[in-house]
Scaffold this motif. Structure first.
Motif, mmCIF file in Angstrom:
data_model
loop_
_atom_site.group_PDB
_atom_site.id
_atom_site.type_symbol
_atom_site.label_atom_id
_atom_site.label_comp_id
_atom_site.label_asym_id
_atom_site.label_seq_id
_atom_site.Cartn_x
_atom_site.Cartn_y
_atom_site.Cartn_z
ATOM 1 N N MET A 1 119.312 46.234 0.351
ATOM 2 C CA MET A 1 119.074 47.206 -0.699
ATOM 3 C C MET A 1 119.895 46.813 -1.933
ATOM 4 O O MET A 1 121.023 46.378 -1.811
ATOM 5 N N ASN A 2 119.301 47.008 -3.091
ATOM 6 C CA ASN A 2 120.029 46.748 -4.322
ATOM 7 C C ASN A 2 119.994 47.991 -5.210
ATOM 8 O O ASN A 2 119.444 49.024 -4.824
ATOM 9 N N LEU A 3 120.564 47.903 -6.370
ATOM 10 C CA LEU A 3 120.690 49.057 -7.260
ATOM 11 C C LEU A 3 119.340 49.622 -7.674
ATOM 12 O O LEU A 3 119.165 50.846 -7.724
ATOM 13 N N ILE A 4 118.363 48.773 -7.942
ATOM 14 C CA ILE A 4 117.052 49.267 -8.386
ATOM 15 C C ILE A 4 116.375 50.079 -7.283
ATOM 16 O O ILE A 4 115.706 51.074 -7.553
ATOM 17 N N ASP A 5 116.563 49.680 -6.025
ATOM 18 C CA ASP A 5 116.013 50.459 -4.910
ATOM 19 C C ASP A 5 116.637 51.853 -4.861
ATOM 20 O O ASP A 5 115.948 52.847 -4.614
ATOM 21 N N PHE A 6 117.939 51.906 -5.086
ATOM 22 C CA PHE A 6 118.634 53.194 -5.105
ATOM 23 C C PHE A 6 118.090 54.083 -6.226
ATOM 24 O O PHE A 6 117.843 55.271 -6.025
ATOM 25 N N ILE A 7 117.896 53.509 -7.397
ATOM 26 C CA ILE A 7 117.395 54.284 -8.543
ATOM 27 C C ILE A 7 115.974 54.783 -8.273
ATOM 28 O O ILE A 7 115.649 55.939 -8.559
ATOM 29 N N ILE A 8 115.135 53.944 -7.704
ATOM 30 C CA ILE A 8 113.761 54.342 -7.375
ATOM 31 C C ILE A 8 113.778 55.513 -6.396
ATOM 32 O O ILE A 8 113.082 56.511 -6.583
ATOM 33 N N GLY A 9 114.574 55.408 -5.341
ATOM 34 C CA GLY A 9 114.664 56.486 -4.353
ATOM 35 C C GLY A 9 115.243 57.764 -4.936
ATOM 36 O O GLY A 9 114.777 58.864 -4.648
ATOM 37 N N ALA A 10 116.254 57.623 -5.779
ATOM 38 C CA ALA A 10 116.874 58.802 -6.389
ATOM 39 C C ALA A 10 115.904 59.511 -7.325
ATOM 40 O O ALA A 10 115.843 60.746 -7.344
ATOM 41 N N LEU A 11 115.141 58.765 -8.091
ATOM 42 C CA LEU A 11 114.154 59.385 -8.984
ATOM 43 C C LEU A 11 113.107 60.153 -8.192
ATOM 44 O O LEU A 11 112.751 61.290 -8.542
ATOM 45 N N LEU A 12 112.605 59.556 -7.124
ATOM 46 C CA LEU A 12 111.585 60.216 -6.317
ATOM 47 C C LEU A 12 112.138 61.462 -5.631
ATOM 48 O O LEU A 12 111.517 62.528 -5.654
ATOM 49 N N ALA A 43 110.137 66.538 -13.609
ATOM 50 C CA ALA A 43 109.659 65.995 -12.335
ATOM 51 C C ALA A 43 108.575 64.945 -12.572
ATOM 52 O O ALA A 43 108.584 63.882 -11.940
ATOM 53 N N VAL A 44 107.661 65.229 -13.489
ATOM 54 C CA VAL A 44 106.600 64.265 -13.800
ATOM 55 C C VAL A 44 107.204 62.984 -14.375
ATOM 56 O O VAL A 44 106.813 61.877 -13.989
ATOM 57 N N LEU A 45 108.156 63.132 -15.288
ATOM 58 C CA LEU A 45 108.803 61.969 -15.889
ATOM 59 C C LEU A 45 109.495 61.110 -14.829
ATOM 60 O O LEU A 45 109.348 59.879 -14.813
ATOM 61 N N GLN A 46 110.221 61.740 -13.923
ATOM 62 C CA GLN A 46 110.913 60.998 -12.872
ATOM 63 C C GLN A 46 109.926 60.304 -11.944
ATOM 64 O O GLN A 46 110.149 59.161 -11.530
ATOM 65 N N PHE A 47 108.832 60.979 -11.626
ATOM 66 C CA PHE A 47 107.811 60.400 -10.758
ATOM 67 C C PHE A 47 107.189 59.163 -11.413
ATOM 68 O O PHE A 47 107.059 58.111 -10.784
ATOM 69 N N VAL A 48 106.845 59.283 -12.684
ATOM 70 C CA VAL A 48 106.236 58.155 -13.402
ATOM 71 C C VAL A 48 107.230 56.989 -13.503
ATOM 72 O O VAL A 48 106.860 55.829 -13.274
ATOM 73 N N CYS A 50 109.667 56.309 -11.475
ATOM 74 C CA CYS A 50 109.801 55.763 -10.128
ATOM 75 C C CYS A 50 108.676 54.770 -9.845
ATOM 76 O O CYS A 50 108.920 53.653 -9.382
ATOM 77 N N ILE A 51 107.445 55.156 -10.137
ATOM 78 C CA ILE A 51 106.296 54.285 -9.883
ATOM 79 C C ILE A 51 106.351 53.034 -10.765
ATOM 80 O O ILE A 51 106.101 51.918 -10.302
ATOM 81 N N ILE A 52 106.689 53.214 -12.044
ATOM 82 C CA ILE A 52 106.764 52.068 -12.959
ATOM 83 C C ILE A 52 107.838 51.081 -12.502
ATOM 84 O O ILE A 52 107.594 49.870 -12.445
ATOM 85 N N LEU A 53 109.028 51.589 -12.165
ATOM 86 C CA LEU A 53 110.102 50.702 -11.712
ATOM 87 C C LEU A 53 109.718 49.960 -10.436
ATOM 88 O O LEU A 53 109.984 48.775 -10.289
ATOM 89 N N GLY A 72 106.961 59.517 0.719
ATOM 90 C CA GLY A 72 107.597 60.362 -0.296
ATOM 91 C C GLY A 72 106.660 60.669 -1.450
ATOM 92 O O GLY A 72 106.596 61.803 -1.935
ATOM 93 N N ILE A 73 105.921 59.671 -1.893
ATOM 94 C CA ILE A 73 104.961 59.880 -2.980
ATOM 95 C C ILE A 73 103.860 60.839 -2.547
ATOM 96 O O ILE A 73 103.441 61.704 -3.318
ATOM 97 N N THR A 74 103.401 60.713 -1.308
ATOM 98 C CA THR A 74 102.356 61.611 -0.804
ATOM 99 C C THR A 74 102.825 63.056 -0.810
ATOM 100 O O THR A 74 102.100 63.953 -1.254
#
Length: 97
Positions: A1-12, A43-48, A50-53, A72-74
């Motif tokens: 796991m790296n930092l970007i994975d953590f950020i993606i999970g935290a946003l979701l 919430a919408v901003l964080q979701f978008v 997360c998907i973009i990252l 999680g996305i589902t």
């Protein structure tokens, strides 16, 4: 796991409570203030984001191979689609005492 994975999970993960607080009209501090609409937009901003990252880092094919993220996305998408309907349905239930 790296930092970007953590950020993606935290946003979701952080998108879910802000969506729920927004749908239930609970005042909760988000990036756009305390308003329910602000929480939904946050919430919408964080979701978008997360998907973009995720797609930028791993590609769209990688998204379909990650079962945890797809789960999680589902859940989040189901809250987006059915959350207001469920809250309205259960909000109209009469309490039998």
């Amino acid at each position: 796991m790296n930092l970007i994975d953590f950020i993606i999970g935290a946003l979701l993960a952080n998108a879910m409570p802000h969506l729920i607080f927004g749908l239930t009209k609970t005042h909760f501090l988000g990036m756009f203030g305390y308003s329910p609409k602000g929480n939904i937009m946050y919430a919408v901003l964080q979701f978008v984001l997360c998907i973009i990252l995720y797609c930028y880092t791993y590609g769209y094919e990688g998204l379909l191979e990650n079962g945890y993220l797809v789960g999680g996305i589902t859940v989040l998408v189901l809250y987006f689609v059915f959350g207001k309907l469920v809250i309205q349905f259960y909000g109209k239930q009469e309490k039998n005492v």
